[in-house]
Write a protein that holds these residues in place. Structure first.
Motif, PDB file in Angstrom:
ATOM      1  N   ALA A 147       0.858  -1.187   0.000  1.00 49.83           N
ATOM      2  CA  ALA A 147       0.000   0.000   0.000  1.00 49.83           C
ATOM      3  C   ALA A 147       0.895   1.237   0.000  1.00 49.83           C
ATOM      4  CB  ALA A 147      -0.900  -0.004   1.228  1.00 49.83           C
ATOM      5  N   GLU A 148       0.304   2.359  -0.300  1.00 48.09           N
ATOM      6  CA  GLU A 148       1.062   3.612  -0.327  1.00 48.09           C
ATOM      7  C   GLU A 148       1.698   3.867   1.038  1.00 48.09           C
ATOM      8  OE1 GLU A 148       2.725   6.477  -2.434  1.00 48.09           O
ATOM      9  OE2 GLU A 148       1.169   5.211  -3.282  1.00 48.09           O
ATOM     10  N   GLY A 149       3.014   4.094   1.049  1.00 42.42           N
ATOM     11  CA  GLY A 149       3.727   4.375   2.284  1.00 42.42           C
ATOM     12  C   GLY A 149       4.143   3.148   3.070  1.00 42.42           C
ATOM     13  N   GLU A 150       3.753   1.965   2.636  1.00 42.76           N
ATOM     14  CA  GLU A 150       4.115   0.732   3.342  1.00 42.76           C
ATOM     15  C   GLU A 150       5.574   0.391   3.063  1.00 42.76           C
ATOM     16  OE1 GLU A 150       2.914  -3.971   3.108  1.00 42.76           O
ATOM     17  OE2 GLU A 150       1.413  -2.481   2.624  1.00 42.76           O
ATOM     18  N   ALA A 151       6.257  -0.143   4.067  1.00 44.62           N
ATOM     19  CA  ALA A 151       7.670  -0.489   3.934  1.00 44.62           C
ATOM     20  C   ALA A 151       7.849  -1.670   2.987  1.00 44.62           C
ATOM     21  CB  ALA A 151       8.247  -0.830   5.306  1.00 44.62           C
ATOM     22  N   LEU A 152       8.852  -1.566   2.126  1.00 44.51           N
ATOM     23  CA  LEU A 152       9.199  -2.652   1.218  1.00 44.51           C
ATOM     24  C   LEU A 152      10.337  -3.465   1.816  1.00 44.51           C
ATOM     25  CD1 LEU A 152       9.228  -0.642  -2.127  1.00 44.51           C
ATOM     26  CD2 LEU A 152       7.407  -2.088  -1.244  1.00 44.51           C
ATOM     27  N   ARG A 153      10.316  -4.762   1.569  1.00 40.88           N
ATOM     28  CA  ARG A 153      11.370  -5.636   2.086  1.00 40.88           C
ATOM     29  C   ARG A 153      12.057  -6.340   0.920  1.00 40.88           C
ATOM     30  NH1 ARG A 153       6.843  -6.848   5.075  1.00 40.88           N
ATOM     31  NH2 ARG A 153       6.739  -8.926   4.158  1.00 40.88           N
TER      32      ARG A 153
END
Length: 175
Positions: free
Chosen positions: A158-164
């Motif tokens: 989602a917008e602003g969610e941290a990517l791993r």
């Protein structure tokens, strides 16, 4: 007295038209899904190609440079200390009217490329299309700035969610 039949009834014609319409619409739905998937895969290749063009520009001119990833394209970006990477600007979408691809990234606003073509900044980028279930991703790993494309295994961010980066699994090698 026998009656001679010279055509089809209205009901028969309507049934045939309905069957043909349903058959055609099934084909169009699958064609649209395939088109969206191919568009997403092409955007992933262009994502990596933009990085390679920036690296090539730095090596060719023997000068460090900067590039930025915008919502729809790689941009030749000028930072405080670095000139833009010439020839690195590249749209992620191939043509007009191909909307729908969302870019989620945690790359810095400006990526720095050394004079010998090493990427000095890292991060993860995920591409998402609302009608495609899989999401291609690009990881730029440090310290050498090695990049790889894969499939993001977590739900689309989602917008602003941290990517791993650990969720960006490499694609299987084709032999």
């Amino acid at each position: 007295m026998t009656r001679v039949r010279n055509g089809f009834t209205l009901v028969e014609v309507m049934v045939v038209v309905a069957i043909v319409g349903i058959t055609c619409s099934i084909g169009l739905v699958h064609a649209g899904a395939d088109r969206d998937r191919l568009q997403l895969e092409a955007a992933a290749r262009r994502l990596r190609l933009g990085l390679e063009r920036a690296r090539l520009s730095a090596r060719r001119h023997q000068q460090a440079c900067a590039v930025a990833l915008g919502p729809e394209a790689w941009l030749a970006a000028e930072s405080d200390a670095l000139p833009p990477c010439r020839g690195a600007a590249l749209s992620l979408q191939e043509g007009v009217g191909q909307a729908g691809i969302k870019v989620h990234t945690n790359l810095p606003s400006v990526l720095r490329v050394s004079a010998n073509g090493l990427l000095l900044d890292g991060g993860t980028t995920v591409l998402h299309h609302p009608r495609v279930s899989s999401s291609p991703c690009l990881v730029v790993s440090l310290p050498l700035g090695i990049s790889r494309i894969g499939r993001y295994t977590a739900p689309s961010p989602a917008e602003g969610e941290a990517l791993r980066s650990s969720q960006c699994l490499p694609l299987p090698q084709e032999g």
